[in-house]
Design a protein around this motif. Structure first.
Motif, PDB file in Angstrom:
ATOM      1  N   ASP A  17      -6.385  -7.950   4.593  1.00 54.32           N
ATOM      2  CA  ASP A  17      -5.076  -7.292   4.570  1.00 54.32           C
ATOM      3  C   ASP A  17      -5.023  -6.134   5.569  1.00 54.32           C
ATOM      4  O   ASP A  17      -3.963  -5.840   6.149  1.00 54.32           O
ATOM      5  CB  ASP A  17      -4.769  -6.794   3.154  1.00 54.32           C
ATOM      6  N   ALA A  20      -4.339  -7.716   8.653  1.00 53.76           N
ATOM      7  CA  ALA A  20      -2.978  -8.273   8.616  1.00 53.76           C
ATOM      8  C   ALA A  20      -1.946  -7.217   8.973  1.00 53.76           C
ATOM      9  O   ALA A  20      -0.926  -7.522   9.636  1.00 53.76           O
ATOM     10  CB  ALA A  20      -2.693  -8.847   7.231  1.00 53.76           C
ATOM     11  N   PHE A  60      -1.599  -0.920  -1.158  1.00 53.49           N
ATOM     12  CA  PHE A  60      -2.110  -2.217  -1.621  1.00 53.49           C
ATOM     13  C   PHE A  60      -3.188  -2.039  -2.688  1.00 53.49           C
ATOM     14  O   PHE A  60      -3.193  -2.727  -3.715  1.00 53.49           O
ATOM     15  CB  PHE A  60      -2.678  -3.016  -0.441  1.00 53.49           C
ATOM     16  N   TYR A  66      -6.434  -6.523  -5.393  1.00 52.45           N
ATOM     17  CA  TYR A  66      -7.784  -7.060  -5.178  1.00 52.45           C
ATOM     18  C   TYR A  66      -8.540  -7.272  -6.487  1.00 52.45           C
ATOM     19  O   TYR A  66      -9.764  -7.273  -6.512  1.00 52.45           O
ATOM     20  CB  TYR A  66      -8.553  -6.130  -4.225  1.00 52.45           C
ATOM     21  N   ILE A  81       2.612  -8.774  -4.163  1.00 55.71           N
ATOM     22  CA  ILE A  81       2.566  -8.557  -2.714  1.00 55.71           C
ATOM     23  C   ILE A  81       3.938  -8.134  -2.200  1.00 55.71           C
ATOM     24  O   ILE A  81       4.064  -7.205  -1.382  1.00 55.71           O
ATOM     25  CB  ILE A  81       2.091  -9.842  -2.001  1.00 55.71           C
ATOM     26  N   MET A 121       0.243 -12.118   4.540  1.00 58.50           N
ATOM     27  CA  MET A 121      -0.531 -11.909   3.315  1.00 58.50           C
ATOM     28  C   MET A 121      -0.282 -13.013   2.289  1.00 58.50           C
ATOM     29  O   MET A 121      -1.223 -13.562   1.699  1.00 58.50           O
ATOM     30  CB  MET A 121      -0.181 -10.538   2.710  1.00 58.50           C
TER      31      MET A 121
END
Length: 641
Positions: A17, A20, A60, A66, A81, A121
């Protein structure tokens, strides 16, 4: 090790991520400047990413992106997300504005970068899951059993959905009875053809198992499907019964071997739960013969209505101990009493009734094995089944029991054996006692009224002493199966259905003043030879492996059973599976004479018992030989009633 592996995967996801974010902003700049980013904007992009990447990474991590595994990525993960990217789309411009970087960041990039980040993502997670599942399914499909499902209704579709994630089964096709569905795909599985084409598709696809997913199918349809599977050498399985599916006890994915109750194909019993709650809830219920097949199932069914106390009365010590072990673990919150006693023992009955004061009695204790009661044990049969019923009923009246339910049998109709005649005599005893209760009530002698209810039904699948355990034992020994006559037939029902209808009849009894005989809808009679053949097939064998031998009718055995006598008219009730018959042929004087006769008798031999039964039970016919001549026309007329 598992924890370390999980942390490593979470770290890799975080790095993904992190990258990303960089890629999304870089692509946003490329799209904004038509893939030719000016030098000053390239420099500003590098400077801005120093602040943008940590900001979004913190968001995040804070929202728990995670904590899961990518291979199980699902809609909730995508929603999370979307939420974090949307939050970043608000916070990042605020950071840019606070740091006065807005002049170097095109507005189009600010709107385009979050969309690209969401695509990268979410898309990478879905692609990873698809890749893992394809590998998993390809490996799993090589290990799973291929199966064809018979049925294209909602039940079959639900089964396909459940088996889609099963580690054991892979549905390769559906067969149905609706031509309009041919070629359709139901939850990704194609409807290959009609059920009659099963042999063709089994050979073509090389399957070894077939699941019959047609809970509403008739008995003949189920038997035809089973015969087809047996003929082509595939294993037939089925889903739980419709009643279990509706009640929520089982799901369609809990497939199992086909049993005889599955072949009956009988519709589930719809109970008047309000009436049963009025009868059972908060009451003390006494069941005689509580350790037997019917008695124990009655106890289980009664538990659903939350009685105040259940008194299980049983003569056999071992079966009472067995049911005690079951009930104490399954129903710890209901008061239970496990009582050993004989229904002929008035003193013991008085002791039990004085202590527990039951308001409802279900009388299931009886000697019921026809050949065993026919020879050597005839006197014990009428002592237990007739005198025992009288003693129990008198004690129930004296203790103001509200409902007394006698469990009778279709063998009491035009009986040709001692057991059936003794049960008919027990019915007559209860009817005579009902007349005495009504007369006492009319004369204001009795302070309360006991309502007698009589319930007749046929053979119960798998009950103790029935033909099915005998056939099962004979098959286990390699045969032969012994059938008395090629034309002999019997009515059959499941033990759960029998118990439910006994309870239903108990709640309905009394509308005609008491003493009514309720006759269960037993469906069509089943030929015993067909039953034997079904059991052979269900065992995975054929008639070449297990021979069938005819031994001739036994003493007292009918060719066909009946449900009502010629003098009885069975009338419909509000419940579709119960009919009612009224046949008051006895009174108090008759009962007094019967009891006086019992008091005068020593132990009679079998012949003397049969002579006495011919006197007390007008319908009784002692045909010691060739009793199969009991006219089929009379049986058909009884069924028509």
């Amino acid at each position: 090790m598992i924890a370390n592996k999980f942390h490593l995967r979470s770290f890799i996801a975080f790095i993904h991520d992190f990258i990303a974010i960089i890629v999304a902003w870089w692509l946003a700049y490329l799209f904004r400047f038509n893939f030719e980013i000016p030098a000053d904007f390239q420099a500003s992009l590098k400077e801005n990413l120093i602040w943008i990447v940590p900001t979004q990474a913190i968001i995040f991590y804070s929202f728990g992106l995670y904590r899961g595994l990518w291979r199980y990525a699902s809609l909730p993960d995508l929603k999370r997300i979307l939420l974090t990217v949307a939050l970043g789309a608000v916070i990042v411009p605020f950071v840019i504005f606070m740091l006065q970087l807005s002049a170097l960041v095109p507005r189009a990039v600010i709107f385009l970068a979050p969309l690209l980040l969401l695509l990268i993502m979410g898309g990478s997670r879905i692609l990873y899951r698809s890749w893992k599942e394809r590998r998993f399914y390809s490996l799993r499909n090589s290990e799973r059993n291929s199966v064809i499902v018979l049925g294209t209704g909602s039940t079959a579709i639900n089964l396909v959905k459940d088996l889609d994630i099963s580690p054991d089964w892979r549905v390769v096709g559906l067969l149905g009875d609706n031509p309009k569905k041919l070629g359709m795909r139901l939850h990704g599985v194609r409807v290959l053809g009609m059920i009659s084409e099963l042999p063709v598709w089994v050979e073509k696809l090389g399957v070894g198992h077939v699941i019959i997913a047609m809970p509403a199918a008739s008995q003949s349809e189920r038997r035809r499907a089973l015969e087809m599977c047996a003929d082509i050498g595939v294993k037939a399985l089925t889903i739980p019964s419709y009643a279990d599916l509706v009640s929520g006890k089982m799901t369609v994915s809990q497939i199992h071997d086909i049993g005889l109750d599955d072949l009956l194909g009988r519709a589930p019993v719809i109970l008047d739960t309000e009436g049963l709650h009025d009868l059972l809830a908060g009451e003390t219920i006494l069941i005689t013969g509580a350790g037997g097949s019917i008695g124990s199932e009655l106890c289980r069914q009664i538990m659903a209505f939350n009685p105040r106390q259940l008194v299980l009365f049983e003569l056999n010590e071992f079966v009472l101990y067995t049911i005690q072990e079951e009930f104490l673990s399954r129903f710890p919150d209901i008061s239970l009493a496990f009582v050993i006693g004989d229904i002929k023992d008035r003193a013991r009955l008085m002791q039990v009734f004085d202590k527990y004061q039951p308001t409802v009695v279900f009388h299931a204790a009886a000697y019921k094995h026809v050949p065993l009661m026919e020879n050597e044990n005839s006197w014990q049969a009428i002592l237990n089944n007739v005198m025992g019923t009288y003693v129990l009923a008198r004690v129930a009246i004296e203790h103001a029991v509200e409902k007394f339910v006698l469990i009778s049998t279709d063998k009491a109709v035009n009986p040709t054996n001692v057991m059936g005649a003794s049960k008919r005599l027990a019915e007559m005893v209860c009817q005579a006692l009902q007349q005495s209760v009504l007369r006492a009530e009319n004369k204001h002698i009795a302070s309360s009224k006991t309502c007698f209810v009589i319930v007749r039904f046929g053979n119960v699948l798998g009950s103790a002493g029935s033909v099915i355990p005998k056939f099962r034992e004979q098959i286990a020994k390699g045969g032969p199966i012994t059938v008395t006559h090629p034309k002999i037939s019997r009515y059959f029902m499941s033990i759960q259905e029998a118990a439910q209808l006994v309870l239903q009849a108990g709640s309905m009894g009394g509308v005609k003043g008491g003493g009514e005989i309720f006759v269960m809808d037993m469906g069509d009679p089943v030929k015993i030879i067909d039953l034997a053949k079904d059991m052979i097939r269900l065992s995975g064998l054929n008639e070449e492996d297990i021979k069938i031998v005819y031994t001739g009718l036994r003493p007292g055995e009918k060719l066909h059973e009946e449900l009502v006598t010629e003098n009885e008219s069975a009338l419909p009730t509000q419940h579709e599976k119960l009919r009612i018959t009224l046949s008051y042929q006895v009174d108090e004087q008759w009962l007094a004479a019967l009891m006086a006769w019992f008091a005068e008798q020593p132990a009679l031999n079998d012949e003397e018992v049969r002579l006495a039964l011919a006197k007390w039970v007008p319908e009784y016919s002692d045909k010691r030989t060739d009793n199969q001549s009991a006219p089929e026309e009379r049986m058909e007329a009884s069924i028509m009633h």
